[in-house]
Every structure is written in structure tokens, then in C-alpha cells.
Scaffold this active site. Structure first.
Site, PDB file in Angstrom:
ATOM      1  N   ASN A 172      -8.673  -1.243  -9.075  1.00 47.35           N
ATOM      2  CA  ASN A 172      -9.524  -0.056  -9.127  1.00 47.35           C
ATOM      3  C   ASN A 172      -8.760   1.102  -9.769  1.00 47.35           C
ATOM      4  O   ASN A 172      -7.545   1.219  -9.600  1.00 47.35           O
ATOM      5  CB  ASN A 172      -9.960   0.345  -7.710  1.00 47.35           C
ATOM      6  N   HIS A 195      -5.461  -6.000  -6.179  1.00 45.16           N
ATOM      7  CA  HIS A 195      -5.900  -6.744  -4.999  1.00 45.16           C
ATOM      8  C   HIS A 195      -6.030  -8.210  -5.395  1.00 45.16           C
ATOM      9  O   HIS A 195      -6.658  -8.521  -6.420  1.00 45.16           O
ATOM     10  CB  HIS A 195      -7.296  -6.293  -4.547  1.00 45.16           C
ATOM     11  N   ARG A 254       0.394  -7.462   2.546  1.00 44.54           N
ATOM     12  CA  ARG A 254      -0.988  -7.705   2.980  1.00 44.54           C
ATOM     13  C   ARG A 254      -1.728  -6.376   3.168  1.00 44.54           C
ATOM     14  O   ARG A 254      -1.164  -5.406   3.685  1.00 44.54           O
ATOM     15  CB  ARG A 254      -1.014  -8.536   4.263  1.00 44.54           C
ATOM     16  N   ASP A 255      -2.989  -6.383   2.737  1.00 42.61           N
ATOM     17  CA  ASP A 255      -3.825  -5.197   2.900  1.00 42.61           C
ATOM     18  C   ASP A 255      -4.039  -4.942   4.389  1.00 42.61           C
ATOM     19  O   ASP A 255      -4.269  -5.872   5.169  1.00 42.61           O
ATOM     20  CB  ASP A 255      -5.171  -5.405   2.191  1.00 42.61           C
ATOM     21  N   HIS A 309      -2.219  -0.768  -7.816  1.00 41.29           N
ATOM     22  CA  HIS A 309      -2.191  -1.977  -6.992  1.00 41.29           C
ATOM     23  C   HIS A 309      -3.262  -2.927  -7.468  1.00 41.29           C
ATOM     24  O   HIS A 309      -4.380  -2.514  -7.772  1.00 41.29           O
ATOM     25  CB  HIS A 309      -2.381  -1.652  -5.508  1.00 41.29           C
ATOM     26  N   GLU A 346      -8.619   4.478  -3.906  1.00 41.27           N
ATOM     27  CA  GLU A 346      -8.276   5.347  -2.771  1.00 41.27           C
ATOM     28  C   GLU A 346      -6.798   5.730  -2.778  1.00 41.27           C
ATOM     29  O   GLU A 346      -6.449   6.830  -2.366  1.00 41.27           O
ATOM     30  CB  GLU A 346      -8.641   4.646  -1.455  1.00 41.27           C
ATOM     31  N   VAL A 347      -5.940   4.807  -3.194  1.00 42.35           N
ATOM     32  CA  VAL A 347      -4.501   5.072  -3.190  1.00 42.35           C
ATOM     33  C   VAL A 347      -4.032   5.185  -4.643  1.00 42.35           C
ATOM     34  O   VAL A 347      -4.133   4.217  -5.407  1.00 42.35           O
ATOM     35  CB  VAL A 347      -3.727   3.955  -2.467  1.00 42.35           C
TER      36      VAL A 347
HETATM   37  P1  DGP Z   1      -8.213   1.005  -3.440  1.00 42.53           P
HETATM   38  O1  DGP Z   1      -9.594   1.439  -3.051  1.00 42.53           O
HETATM   39  O2  DGP Z   1      -8.242   0.007  -4.564  1.00 42.53           O
HETATM   40  O3  DGP Z   1      -7.300   2.170  -3.716  1.00 42.53           O
HETATM   41  O4  DGP Z   1      -7.632   0.202  -2.200  1.00 42.53           O
HETATM   42  C1  DGP Z   1      -6.645   0.684  -1.329  1.00 42.53           C
HETATM   43  C2  DGP Z   1      -6.345  -0.423  -0.336  1.00 42.53           C
HETATM   44  O5  DGP Z   1      -5.189  -0.062   0.387  1.00 42.53           O
HETATM   45  C3  DGP Z   1      -7.457  -0.655   0.702  1.00 42.53           C
HETATM   46  O6  DGP Z   1      -7.930  -2.008   0.568  1.00 42.53           O
HETATM   47  C4  DGP Z   1      -6.771  -0.447   2.043  1.00 42.53           C
HETATM   48  C5  DGP Z   1      -5.310  -0.519   1.713  1.00 42.53           C
HETATM   49  N1  DGP Z   1      -4.456   0.342   2.521  1.00 42.53           N
HETATM   50  C6  DGP Z   1      -4.630   1.667   2.753  1.00 42.53           C
HETATM   51  N2  DGP Z   1      -3.612   2.152   3.482  1.00 42.53           N
HETATM   52  C7  DGP Z   1      -2.767   1.098   3.695  1.00 42.53           C
HETATM   53  C8  DGP Z   1      -1.527   0.962   4.379  1.00 42.53           C
HETATM   54  O7  DGP Z   1      -0.972   1.908   4.939  1.00 42.53           O
HETATM   55  N3  DGP Z   1      -0.957  -0.273   4.387  1.00 42.53           N
HETATM   56  C9  DGP Z   1      -1.551  -1.349   3.757  1.00 42.53           C
HETATM   57  N4  DGP Z   1      -0.921  -2.528   3.825  1.00 42.53           N
HETATM   58  N5  DGP Z   1      -2.707  -1.252   3.096  1.00 42.53           N
HETATM   59  C10 DGP Z   1      -3.308  -0.046   3.078  1.00 42.53           C
END
Ligand code: DGP
Length: 122
Positions: free
Chosen positions: A93, A108, A34-35, A106, A101-102
Site C-alpha cells: 500500500n 504484506h 508477523r503482522d 512494507h 497506515e504506516v
Molecule cells: P498498511 O495499511 O499497509 O500501512 O498496513 C500496516 C500494517 O501494520 C497493518 O496490517 C497492521 C500492522 N501493524 C501496525 N502496527 C504494528 C505493530 O506495532 N507491529 C506489527 N507487527 N504490525 C503492526
């Protein structure tokens, strides 16, 4: 263009067990969790276990076993979260314009409320 994978990214740390996560599904080549900052009642992230920066990187270089397993994991999560009936959105993304961001691939999976149009106007 090459893809440089940073193994210090937050999802790499989750995969190594260095950071906890709320797991939805784990398979041989994929992890769904889960996000941390959900933007809908259902907001699950599905990642491959391999070091892929983004979807195009994965699609171009992953093995067939990884691609099948990852794709089936996405399908299984959709089934487990029962997203088909009410409709849902999948987002992957990538890079700067995509506001990724990461830097670990991934997808979503978002569902459980009306999600609006696909893109905001810039
Ligand atoms: P993006 O912008 O597509 O890279 O989305 C990164 C997503 O990752 C964002 O919706 C928040 C989520 N996220 C960031 N840090 C963590 C974490 O430590 N754990 C989890 N479960 N989600 C995270």
C-alpha cells in the site's frame, strides 16, 4: 515529488528495537515479521532497514545492494512460509488512496485462505 520520511513511525521503532516484533527473517537490509493484526493464517510484513516511505521511493532511490537483499528476503519468506503451493498475495500500500497506515515501506505477504478478488468495489 520528494518523500519525507518520519522516523517516529512504528516500523522505525521496531527497527531500532524500541518495540518488540515476531521476527520471521532478518537480513543485512531487510526485516520480516508477523503482522500484529493478521488478516490470513500467514500474514508477514517485509520491510527494508533503510528509511523508505513506500515502494516507489525505494525502487527509485535505494542502492542495488538494498534492492537485491530486500527482494531476496521477500523470496526467502515466501519459501519459509511455503506460500507458493496454495497461492498467496503480496500487497504494498502507498499513500492516501492506497490506505497506507504506516509510512515505512512494507510488503504484506498473505496466504493460507482464499483471499478473494484483488480489490473491493469502492
Ligand atoms: P498498511 O495499511 O499497509 O500501512 O498496513 C500496516 C500494517 O501494520 C497493518 O496490517 C497492521 C500492522 N501493524 C501496525 N502496527 C504494528 C505493530 O506495532 N507491529 C506489527 N507487527 N504490525 C503492526
Amino acid at each position: 515529488m520528494g518523500y519525507a520520511y518520519d522516523d517516529q513511525n512504528i516500523f522505525a521503532k521496531i527497527l531500532r528495537g524500541e518495540i518488540p516484533n515476531d521476527t520471521v527473517l532478518e537480513t543485512g537490509h531487510a526485516l520480516a515479521f508477523r503482522d500484529l493484526y493478521p488478516q490470513a493464517p500467514v500474514h508477514v510484513l517485509v520491510i527494508p532497514k533503510g528509511p523508505y516511505v513506500c515502494y516507489d521511493h525505494f525502487a527509485q532511490t535505494a542502492s542495488e545492494a538494498e534492492i537485491v537483499d530486500y527482494t531476496r528476503a521477500i523470496g526467502k519468506v515466501c519459501e519459509m512460509e511455503d506460500v507458493a503451493a496454495g497461492g498467496f498475495r503480496m500487497i504494498a500500500n502507498a499513500g492516501e488512496a492506497g490506505v497506507q497506515e504506516v509510512p515505512h515501506l512494507h510488503v504484506h505477504i498473505l496466504a493460507g485462505r482464499p483471499l478473494g478478488r484483488m480489490l473491493q468495489q469502492a
